[in-house]
Write a protein that holds these residues in place. Structure first.
Motif, PDB file in Angstrom:
ATOM      1  N   SER A  94       0.836  -1.207   0.000  1.00 51.75           N
ATOM      2  CA  SER A  94       0.000   0.000   0.000  1.00 51.75           C
ATOM      3  C   SER A  94       0.865   1.248   0.000  1.00 51.75           C
ATOM      4  CB  SER A  94      -0.926  -0.001   1.226  1.00 51.75           C
ATOM      5  OG  SER A  94      -1.859  -1.051   1.153  1.00 51.75           O
ATOM      6  N   ILE A 114       2.183   1.737  -3.456  1.00 48.39           N
ATOM      7  CA  ILE A 114       1.186   2.334  -4.349  1.00 48.39           C
ATOM      8  C   ILE A 114       1.170   3.852  -4.150  1.00 48.39           C
ATOM      9  CG2 ILE A 114      -1.282   2.524  -4.858  1.00 48.39           C
ATOM     10  CD1 ILE A 114      -0.045  -0.013  -5.928  1.00 48.39           C
ATOM     11  N   TYR A 156      -3.686   7.049 -14.143  1.00 51.33           N
ATOM     12  CA  TYR A 156      -3.123   6.750 -12.819  1.00 51.33           C
ATOM     13  C   TYR A 156      -3.904   5.629 -12.146  1.00 51.33           C
ATOM     14  CZ  TYR A 156       0.309  10.536 -12.476  1.00 51.33           C
ATOM     15  OH  TYR A 156       1.410  11.337 -12.654  1.00 51.33           O
ATOM     16  N   LEU A 157      -5.209   5.609 -12.365  1.00 52.13           N
ATOM     17  CA  LEU A 157      -6.041   4.538 -11.806  1.00 52.13           C
ATOM     18  C   LEU A 157      -5.648   3.193 -12.407  1.00 52.13           C
ATOM     19  CD1 LEU A 157      -8.415   3.676 -10.021  1.00 52.13           C
ATOM     20  CD2 LEU A 157      -9.941   4.190 -11.938  1.00 52.13           C
ATOM     21  N   VAL A 158      -5.404   3.180 -13.711  1.00 54.13           N
ATOM     22  CA  VAL A 158      -4.981   1.954 -14.385  1.00 54.13           C
ATOM     23  C   VAL A 158      -3.620   1.500 -13.861  1.00 54.13           C
ATOM     24  CG1 VAL A 158      -4.262   0.959 -16.589  1.00 54.13           C
ATOM     25  CG2 VAL A 158      -6.328   2.366 -16.465  1.00 54.13           C
ATOM     26  N   SER A 214      -2.212   2.159 -10.956  1.00 55.93           N
ATOM     27  CA  SER A 214      -2.354   1.665  -9.581  1.00 55.93           C
ATOM     28  C   SER A 214      -2.984   0.276  -9.560  1.00 55.93           C
ATOM     29  CB  SER A 214      -3.206   2.636  -8.760  1.00 55.93           C
ATOM     30  OG  SER A 214      -2.598   3.900  -8.669  1.00 55.93           O
ATOM     31  N   SER A 215      -3.981   0.063 -10.408  1.00 55.60           N
ATOM     32  CA  SER A 215      -4.637  -1.243 -10.462  1.00 55.60           C
ATOM     33  C   SER A 215      -3.674  -2.323 -10.953  1.00 55.60           C
ATOM     34  CB  SER A 215      -5.857  -1.171 -11.387  1.00 55.60           C
ATOM     35  OG  SER A 215      -6.804  -0.238 -10.903  1.00 55.60           O
ATOM     36  N   LEU A 216      -2.859  -1.991 -11.946  1.00 60.69           N
ATOM     37  CA  LEU A 216      -1.859  -2.942 -12.433  1.00 60.69           C
ATOM     38  C   LEU A 216      -0.852  -3.274 -11.343  1.00 60.69           C
ATOM     39  CD1 LEU A 216      -1.162  -1.603 -16.042  1.00 60.69           C
ATOM     40  CD2 LEU A 216      -2.351  -3.709 -15.416  1.00 60.69           C
ATOM     41  N   MET A 248      -1.318  -3.150  -8.107  1.00 62.91           N
ATOM     42  CA  MET A 248      -1.964  -3.987  -7.096  1.00 62.91           C
ATOM     43  C   MET A 248      -2.082  -5.428  -7.584  1.00 62.91           C
ATOM     44  SD  MET A 248      -4.901  -1.607  -5.309  1.00 62.91           S
ATOM     45  CE  MET A 248      -5.614  -0.966  -6.827  1.00 62.91           C
ATOM     46  N   GLY A 249      -2.375  -5.601  -8.867  1.00 61.63           N
ATOM     47  CA  GLY A 249      -2.448  -6.948  -9.429  1.00 61.63           C
ATOM     48  C   GLY A 249      -1.108  -7.655  -9.393  1.00 61.63           C
TER      49      GLY A 249
END
Length: 222
Positions: free
Chosen positions: A153, A156, A198-200, A202-204, A206-207
């Motif tokens: 976290s 991120i 930025y959302l993409v 961050s999601s990548l 986290m994955g």
């Protein structure tokens, strides 16, 4: 006053934005890698029997955690050249991210290390394991497993912090977006688009972190 949305300025610059995304990810990964090293070494130094070393680590952590990242990156980029140390924007960004992330990583990892039962360490000594083996297998690995969600976290957050690096003209997503906005005057479209990017990102991230957790912590140490 009506405003007509026109995303053509963004569509025309998608290749440029894609490269900027890769640059942002590159800065973030370099910062994370170095921050992890700083975190582990800092924890080792924090547990040292040398008081001066412990005080140095504690001072570093408190300095970084209680000052803004913007001030830190300005100090490295603008103040250090006065002492003869001049870094380019990209190197400055990586160093600043590493130091900032490392300070938080020290405290996060230290919390995990302190949670390891001392009986396990004593058992390792009784089995004749070397100190390095005890630290690696009995202390560090369980500690990282315990703090992994908190550590990722924080990483991120470090990824999103790369946007501040635009203040020293480092090449990353926000700096490219600012240039596109200045050339096209399509503020809403540009910043709405990079918000999604930025959302993409961050999601990548986290994955990837979730995949690393499954691969690294699902099997016993051999």
């Amino acid at each position: 006053m009506s405003y007509t949305l026109d995303f053509s300025a963004v569509y025309d610059r998608l290749p440029e934005l894609f490269l900027a995304c890769l640059a942002t990810i590159g800065l973030a990964l370099a910062g994370m890698f170095l921050a992890t090293i700083i975190g582990v070494l800092g924890v080792i130094a924090r547990g040292s029997r040398f008081k001066a070393l412990r005080v140095l680590v504690i001072g570093f952590v408190e300095l970084i955690r209680n000052t803004p990242f913007l001030v830190q990156i300005f100090f490295i980029f603008f103040a250090l050249p006065q002492l003869g140390l001049r870094l380019n924007p990209t190197t400055t960004a990586i160093v600043a991210l590493a130091l900032n992330g490392g300070a938080y990583a020290i405290e996060i990892i230290r919390g995990g290390v302190d949670a390891v039962p001392k009986g396990q360490v004593e058992a390792g000594l009784a089995l004749g394991l070397r100190r390095s083996q005890i630290f690696r297998h009995i202390i560090l690995r369980p500690a990282l497993r315990a703090v992994y969600p908190s550590l990722t976290s924080q990483f991120i957050m470090l990824t999103l912090t790369t946007s501040v690096c635009t203040s020293i003209a480092a090449y990353e997503l926000t700096s490219v977006a600012q240039r596109i906005e200045a050339e096209t005057f399509r503020s809403f479209e540009v910043y709405f688009s990079i918000t999604l990017l930025y959302l993409v990102i961050s999601s990548l991230m986290m994955g990837v972190f979730a995949l690393i957790a499954r691969l690294s912590f699902s099997y016993p140490v051999k």
